[in-house]
Design a protein around this motif. Sequence first.
Motif, PDB file in Angstrom:
ATOM      1  N   PRO A   1       0.817  -1.220   0.000  1.00  0.00           N
ATOM      2  CA  PRO A   1       0.000   0.000   0.000  1.00  0.00           C
ATOM      3  C   PRO A   1       0.855   1.276   0.000  1.00  0.00           C
ATOM      4  O   PRO A   1       1.875   1.346   0.686  1.00  0.00           O
ATOM      5  CB  PRO A   1      -0.801  -0.105   1.297  1.00  0.00           C
ATOM      6  N   GLY A   2       0.421   2.243  -0.769  1.00  0.00           N
ATOM      7  CA  GLY A   2       1.153   3.501  -0.824  1.00  0.00           C
ATOM      8  C   GLY A   2       2.071   3.586  -2.026  1.00  0.00           C
ATOM      9  O   GLY A   2       2.530   4.668  -2.381  1.00  0.00           O
ATOM     10  N   PHE A   3       2.359   2.444  -2.636  1.00  0.00           N
ATOM     11  CA  PHE A   3       3.221   2.431  -3.826  1.00  0.00           C
ATOM     12  C   PHE A   3       2.496   1.722  -4.960  1.00  0.00           C
ATOM     13  O   PHE A   3       2.140   0.560  -4.821  1.00  0.00           O
ATOM     14  CB  PHE A   3       4.530   1.688  -3.550  1.00  0.00           C
ATOM     15  N   ASP A   4       2.256   2.423  -6.068  1.00  0.00           N
ATOM     16  CA  ASP A   4       1.681   1.743  -7.224  1.00  0.00           C
ATOM     17  C   ASP A   4       2.600   0.624  -7.665  1.00  0.00           C
ATOM     18  O   ASP A   4       2.187  -0.482  -7.938  1.00  0.00           O
ATOM     19  CB  ASP A   4       1.509   2.723  -8.398  1.00  0.00           C
ATOM     20  N   MET A   5       3.880   0.984  -7.728  1.00  0.00           N
ATOM     21  CA  MET A   5       4.893   0.004  -8.115  1.00  0.00           C
ATOM     22  C   MET A   5       6.220   0.448  -7.564  1.00  0.00           C
ATOM     23  O   MET A   5       6.589   1.609  -7.659  1.00  0.00           O
ATOM     24  CB  MET A   5       4.964  -0.077  -9.641  1.00  0.00           C
ATOM     25  N   ILE A   6       6.915  -0.480  -6.934  1.00  0.00           N
ATOM     26  CA  ILE A   6       8.250  -0.173  -6.423  1.00  0.00           C
ATOM     27  C   ILE A   6       9.100  -1.434  -6.549  1.00  0.00           C
ATOM     28  O   ILE A   6       8.586  -2.550  -6.396  1.00  0.00           O
ATOM     29  CB  ILE A   6       8.177   0.352  -4.960  1.00  0.00           C
ATOM     30  N   ALA A   7      10.380  -1.258  -6.864  1.00  0.00           N
ATOM     31  CA  ALA A   7      11.266  -2.424  -6.921  1.00  0.00           C
ATOM     32  C   ALA A   7      11.432  -2.962  -5.507  1.00  0.00           C
ATOM     33  O   ALA A   7      11.488  -2.193  -4.538  1.00  0.00           O
ATOM     34  CB  ALA A   7      12.614  -2.022  -7.501  1.00  0.00           C
ATOM     35  N   GLY A   8      11.509  -4.274  -5.385  1.00  0.00           N
ATOM     36  CA  GLY A   8      11.638  -4.898  -4.072  1.00  0.00           C
ATOM     37  C   GLY A   8      12.808  -4.344  -3.276  1.00  0.00           C
ATOM     38  O   GLY A   8      12.676  -3.997  -2.102  1.00  0.00           O
ATOM     39  N   TYR A   9      13.982  -4.229  -3.952  1.00  0.00           N
ATOM     40  CA  TYR A   9      15.159  -3.757  -3.202  1.00  0.00           C
ATOM     41  C   TYR A   9      14.988  -2.313  -2.748  1.00  0.00           C
ATOM     42  O   TYR A   9      15.475  -1.913  -1.698  1.00  0.00           O
ATOM     43  CB  TYR A   9      16.440  -3.933  -4.034  1.00  0.00           C
ATOM     44  N   GLU A  10      14.258  -1.530  -3.563  1.00  0.00           N
ATOM     45  CA  GLU A  10      14.079  -0.121  -3.232  1.00  0.00           C
ATOM     46  C   GLU A  10      13.205   0.026  -1.974  1.00  0.00           C
ATOM     47  O   GLU A  10      13.508   0.808  -1.072  1.00  0.00           O
ATOM     48  CB  GLU A  10      13.402   0.569  -4.415  1.00  0.00           C
ATOM     49  N   LEU A  11      12.143  -0.758  -1.936  1.00  0.00           N
ATOM     50  CA  LEU A  11      11.277  -0.764  -0.759  1.00  0.00           C
ATOM     51  C   LEU A  11      12.066  -1.170   0.482  1.00  0.00           C
ATOM     52  O   LEU A  11      11.960  -0.553   1.541  1.00  0.00           O
ATOM     53  CB  LEU A  11      10.102  -1.728  -1.000  1.00  0.00           C
ATOM     54  N   MET A  12      12.908  -2.186   0.324  1.00  0.00           N
ATOM     55  CA  MET A  12      13.646  -2.692   1.468  1.00  0.00           C
ATOM     56  C   MET A  12      14.771  -1.740   1.894  1.00  0.00           C
ATOM     57  O   MET A  12      15.071  -1.622   3.074  1.00  0.00           O
ATOM     58  CB  MET A  12      14.193  -4.097   1.173  1.00  0.00           C
ATOM     59  N   GLU A  13      15.370  -1.053   0.922  1.00  0.00           N
ATOM     60  CA  GLU A  13      16.370  -0.033   1.263  1.00  0.00           C
ATOM     61  C   GLU A  13      15.729   1.073   2.095  1.00  0.00           C
ATOM     62  O   GLU A  13      16.311   1.580   3.048  1.00  0.00           O
ATOM     63  CB  GLU A  13      16.961   0.568  -0.011  1.00  0.00           C
ATOM     64  N   LYS A  14      14.501   1.441   1.720  1.00  0.00           N
ATOM     65  CA  LYS A  14      13.771   2.477   2.455  1.00  0.00           C
ATOM     66  C   LYS A  14      13.493   2.024   3.884  1.00  0.00           C
ATOM     67  O   LYS A  14      13.660   2.780   4.838  1.00  0.00           O
ATOM     68  CB  LYS A  14      12.440   2.793   1.766  1.00  0.00           C
ATOM     69  N   MET A  15      13.051   0.758   4.043  1.00  0.00           N
ATOM     70  CA  MET A  15      12.765   0.244   5.392  1.00  0.00           C
ATOM     71  C   MET A  15      14.027   0.232   6.244  1.00  0.00           C
ATOM     72  O   MET A  15      14.007   0.599   7.412  1.00  0.00           O
ATOM     73  CB  MET A  15      12.200  -1.181   5.314  1.00  0.00           C
ATOM     74  N   LYS A  16      15.147  -0.168   5.646  1.00  0.00           N
ATOM     75  CA  LYS A  16      16.409  -0.248   6.386  1.00  0.00           C
ATOM     76  C   LYS A  16      16.857   1.152   6.806  1.00  0.00           C
ATOM     77  O   LYS A  16      17.226   1.379   7.966  1.00  0.00           O
ATOM     78  CB  LYS A  16      17.472  -0.918   5.518  1.00  0.00           C
ATOM     79  N   ALA A  17      16.789   2.083   5.858  1.00  0.00           N
ATOM     80  CA  ALA A  17      17.207   3.453   6.153  1.00  0.00           C
ATOM     81  C   ALA A  17      16.339   4.052   7.257  1.00  0.00           C
ATOM     82  O   ALA A  17      16.823   4.753   8.145  1.00  0.00           O
ATOM     83  CB  ALA A  17      17.130   4.299   4.884  1.00  0.00           C
ATOM     84  N   GLN A  18      15.027   3.752   7.201  1.00  0.00           N
ATOM     85  CA  GLN A  18      14.109   4.276   8.209  1.00  0.00           C
ATOM     86  C   GLN A  18      14.441   3.719   9.597  1.00  0.00           C
ATOM     87  O   GLN A  18      14.483   4.462  10.579  1.00  0.00           O
ATOM     88  CB  GLN A  18      12.673   3.910   7.812  1.00  0.00           C
ATOM     89  N   ALA A  19      14.710   2.423   9.656  1.00  0.00           N
ATOM     90  CA  ALA A  19      15.058   1.796  10.936  1.00  0.00           C
ATOM     91  C   ALA A  19      16.337   2.409  11.494  1.00  0.00           C
ATOM     92  O   ALA A  19      16.422   2.730  12.688  1.00  0.00           O
ATOM     93  CB  ALA A  19      15.209   0.285  10.753  1.00  0.00           C
ATOM     94  N   GLU A  20      17.329   2.601  10.636  1.00  0.00           N
ATOM     95  CA  GLU A  20      18.613   3.154  11.092  1.00  0.00           C
ATOM     96  C   GLU A  20      18.460   4.612  11.512  1.00  0.00           C
ATOM     97  O   GLU A  20      19.017   5.042  12.515  1.00  0.00           O
ATOM     98  CB  GLU A  20      19.666   3.030   9.977  1.00  0.00           C
ATOM     99  N   HIS A  21      17.693   5.337  10.733  1.00  0.00           N
ATOM    100  CA  HIS A  21      17.468   6.751  11.029  1.00  0.00           C
ATOM    101  C   HIS A  21      16.816   6.929  12.412  1.00  0.00           C
ATOM    102  O   HIS A  21      17.107   7.875  13.140  1.00  0.00           O
ATOM    103  CB  HIS A  21      16.581   7.349   9.937  1.00  0.00           C
ATOM    104  N   LEU A  22      15.949   5.983  12.763  1.00  0.00           N
ATOM    105  CA  LEU A  22      15.256   6.071  14.046  1.00  0.00           C
ATOM    106  C   LEU A  22      16.115   5.576  15.209  1.00  0.00           C
ATOM    107  O   LEU A  22      15.707   5.624  16.358  1.00  0.00           O
ATOM    108  CB  LEU A  22      13.947   5.272  13.989  1.00  0.00           C
ATOM    109  N   GLY A  23      17.294   5.057  14.892  1.00  0.00           N
ATOM    110  CA  GLY A  23      18.218   4.695  15.972  1.00  0.00           C
ATOM    111  C   GLY A  23      18.479   3.213  16.155  1.00  0.00           C
ATOM    112  O   GLY A  23      19.257   2.828  17.033  1.00  0.00           O
ATOM    113  N   ALA A  24      17.848   2.373  15.346  1.00  0.00           N
ATOM    114  CA  ALA A  24      18.143   0.942  15.463  1.00  0.00           C
ATOM    115  C   ALA A  24      19.522   0.687  14.843  1.00  0.00           C
ATOM    116  O   ALA A  24      19.893   1.327  13.877  1.00  0.00           O
ATOM    117  CB  ALA A  24      17.089   0.117  14.733  1.00  0.00           C
ATOM    118  N   GLU A  25      20.259  -0.254  15.468  1.00  0.00           N
ATOM    119  CA  GLU A  25      21.544  -0.624  14.906  1.00  0.00           C
ATOM    120  C   GLU A  25      21.325  -1.818  13.991  1.00  0.00           C
ATOM    121  O   GLU A  25      20.622  -2.753  14.362  1.00  0.00           O
ATOM    122  CB  GLU A  25      22.464  -1.047  16.052  1.00  0.00           C
TER     123      GLU A  25
END
Lengths: 312, 108
Positions: free
Chosen positions: A56-80
């Motif tokens: 949801p929220g993405f008409d189409m996104i490459a799998g790696y791109e979605l996962m890069e975003k999730m990883k960056a978000q987790a790191e940005h919020l302080g998770a190691e």
Amino acid sequence: MHFSLCTFVYDLIIIGGGPAGLTAAIYAARRAVKTLVLAKEFGGQAVYASKVENFPGFDMIAGYELMEKMKAQAEHLGAEVKNAEANEIKKENDIFFIRDKDGNSHEGKSLILSFGAVPRKLGLPNEDKFKGNGISYCATCDAPFYRNKNVAVVGGGNAALDAALLLAKFAKQVYLIHRRDEFKGEVVRVNEVKKLSNIEIILNSEVKEIKGEKNITGVAVGKVDGGETQDLEVNGIFVEIGHIVESDFVSKMVALDEQKQIIVNNKNETNVAGVFAAGDATTVPYKQIVIAAGEGAKAALSAYSYLQKVRS
Amino acid sequence: MAEVILNDQNFENEVLKSDVPVLVDFWAPWCGPCKMMGPIVEEVAKKFEGKPVKVAKLNVDEAAATAEKYNVMSIPTFKIFKGGEVVDEFVGVQTKEEIMKRLEKVIK
């Protein structure tokens, strides 16, 4: 028991860096839970999908791109987030000790197991020998290497149909080999496959033998219930027959079902206090990115309430 | 140490005639797992800065002849070259430590 002072004890250690693990990390980090993610493969199976059209929220996104975003978000919020493969877990005095394959130890007060699943193999004797050299478990990665060649795709779900459709663009001839008399995948995809003249569908059949010395030269295909086999000339075999959970390293600690999936309740608790699980490694029905993400969020919230209780 | 970007033209000079072992990462922009390995390979290159080794990336679309010559049929694939020969190779996603371990072995 003596703990050295320099050992850092995390509130939460998450094993696995796919949609479940990274979403759990996002939720935990936002609640100031000191979180470590140990990921053997960042993004998990999702990065093998060239296009994701149902998040949801993405008409189409490459799998790696979605996962890069999730990883960056987790790191940005302080998770190691660390690139390491956990292979041993012990619990002592309510602390979990995790050793990774490189010999490093990590300590945590709670755990989320979200290490996902890996492609199921055909189980043929020379399969491993040809991995990366004729046997592929990732059509989106390897299809272009089979330009003007003949290939076999094994499987009957959406992944197998997608692999056949993609390969038909590059290969001369695609044989789609499936164990049952009809496909499990979506009707739309089945119809597309049937329309293409360079895909031959072979039902009720399985690969009995992989032929070749240095490279794959063919396969012997036969009916599932035995009888005669036919030889097909192929240079590549794309295996798309589902996934299995590799949970042996936690089997002494948490309860598993007969498919080795981690048994969880609707709060993502396992049978061990302080150990939660989420995503494709668990008994949750429907293995989907959005479901794994939702399960990861639930597991993180359950871990948070567990940590609140043990603290008080 | 920055990663060396390879193509069919510079492969011989940068890899085959290199004085030091070279780790070559065969990848492509349409390969998800390859993209996820990108930052990991970059970290490996940083870790080996100052050591007698080169870390290089080869886009199989841009250096198709070389990829074919070395029989790359699946990506990501990693090959370590020493003295013009492949001395180690591994296919699929790897952890950073695993790549570093295999590089260390070749340097010794």
